[in-house]
Motif scaffolding. Sequence first.
Motif, short mmCIF file in Angstrom:
data_model
loop_
_atom_site.label_atom_id
_atom_site.label_comp_id
_atom_site.label_asym_id
_atom_site.label_seq_id
_atom_site.Cartn_x
_atom_site.Cartn_y
_atom_site.Cartn_z
N ARG A 129 0.84 -1.21 0.00
CA ARG A 129 0.00 0.00 0.00
C ARG A 129 0.87 1.26 0.00
NH1 ARG A 129 -4.45 0.60 -1.58
NH2 ARG A 129 -5.00 2.20 -0.07
N GLU A 133 0.89 4.28 -2.74
CA GLU A 133 0.55 5.64 -2.32
C GLU A 133 1.71 6.61 -2.52
OE1 GLU A 133 -0.72 5.11 1.69
OE2 GLU A 133 -2.59 4.09 1.13
N THR A 163 0.07 -1.34 -8.74
CA THR A 163 -1.38 -1.25 -8.55
C THR A 163 -1.97 -2.63 -8.35
OG1 THR A 163 -1.43 0.71 -9.98
CG2 THR A 163 -3.53 -0.35 -9.52
N GLY A 167 -3.07 -2.20 -4.80
CA GLY A 167 -4.41 -1.64 -4.91
C GLY A 167 -5.46 -2.51 -4.23
N GLU A 172 -8.99 2.70 -7.18
CA GLU A 172 -7.53 2.85 -7.28
C GLU A 172 -7.02 2.25 -8.58
OE1 GLU A 172 -6.09 2.79 -2.64
OE2 GLU A 172 -6.55 0.88 -3.61
N THR A 173 -7.57 1.10 -8.93
CA THR A 173 -7.16 0.45 -10.17
C THR A 173 -7.55 1.29 -11.38
OG1 THR A 173 -7.39 -1.74 -9.16
CG2 THR A 173 -7.39 -1.64 -11.56
N ARG A 175 -7.97 4.46 -11.42
CA ARG A 175 -7.14 5.66 -11.42
C ARG A 175 -5.85 5.40 -12.18
NH1 ARG A 175 -4.67 7.38 -5.71
NH2 ARG A 175 -3.80 5.30 -6.03
N SER A 176 -5.21 4.27 -11.90
CA SER A 176 -3.97 3.94 -12.61
C SER A 176 -4.24 3.69 -14.09
CB SER A 176 -3.32 2.70 -11.97
OG SER A 176 -2.85 2.98 -10.68
#
Length: 440
Positions: A129, A133, A163, A167, A172-173, A175-176
């Motif tokens: 994580r 981040e 990720t 992630g 979050e996934t 976003r990448s």
Amino acid sequence: MGKRSAQRKNAAMLDSDDDNSSVSSSSTMRSDFMSVSGADEVQLDKDSLLDEAVDALYEKRGSTREKALTSIIEAFNSGLQHQFVEKKFATLLHQCLGSFKRGSSKEIALASRAIGLLALTVGSGDNAREILEESITPFSQALKSGSESLKIASLLECLAIITFVGGIDPEETERSMQIMWQIVHPKLGSNVVAVKPSATIITAMVSAWSFLLTTLDGWTLDSKHWQQSISYFSSLLDKDDRSIRIAAGEALALIFEIGSLEKFSSEPNDCNDGSREGCTHVRGLKGKILNQVRNLSVEAGGKGSAKKDLTSQRNLFKDILEFLEYGYCPETSTKIGGESFKTSTWSQLIQLNFLKHFIGGGFVKHMQENEFLHEVFGFTPKRKSLSGIEHHKSVTDKRMYKSPNSVVNKARTQLLNKQRMLSEGRNVGHFAVNMGEEDV
């Protein structure tokens, strides 16, 4: 110079920085340690070399840092460096991220690869994580600075890895995935000039994007992000570069497998909204893609095209054609230390190929020893007990994920998707001209 002599030379160089008494003390300690056992000696040598490599990342000379990163990558490829990571995790991460600000394109490519291998080594948890981040902003900025193919491709691949490991939430996934997507579809402003990405960058983006898509349930995807993407992938099937065509073909097969084709269509009103226009558009896309896939599966090849690459393309698109027409996924089997690891879905195959490419020569070693990969693939390698008798570790002993990477969750989703897909295609025989009631 042999490996052992090189290690002795490195140790001597470190010792020469100290006074004579510390040299004597260090030599005595090294001698004592080396007498314990051959295995301990090898581990101490590895730890020592890794410590030296991390120290070298503080050097001002870029070539020195590049050599150090190369050594770190080789060490992480050759084995799981858990003890080293426990001691130097944060240091290694932040020194690698520091290379993004001051390093050459080559150094940034090496640093991103080291970060990806670090993530695969620590597996899921707090450290993974932290990697995601801490890295997301530097990665995003580095992807926007310059257009060197090697650097951008390495950053894209590493972003996918960190990720995938770190992630937790689908947001979050995505976003990448959005960061990746903007490499080939940048948001242009009045003072922004679009730079045409190279074939290497396009291939890397599509492969990394597809790799992350394997972790998502198609029904949770935010369609506004991905409308027009299937049209884009279809356009890539007409490109001259074979690597682009192969990556796009796999992406399209995956989109069909997860069963959310409408979310990737450029038609905003899909069949679920009762729009006949939207349904006609989607069916038209299916038909176009089916024809492209059929043509690529029997391509005669162009002047100067490598026969091996042509064969790989034909075989892939034959598999995609069979999948689109009959719903059958290709099945593969890979030998891992005497064990057969099998894939039976596009999702598994894409994950396997991506990780094999990223880890490189250390893939088999990681598949044998890396618990994170065991959990991802549901793979149980043979183990040897103290008595030398081989046994299998029970799958129930493994911690199962509740994240999108869960083997159980993936299997359930893929089964439902396959059932839905077969149901939709049963009356006609293939997707391209599906006129079933679901599409009306």
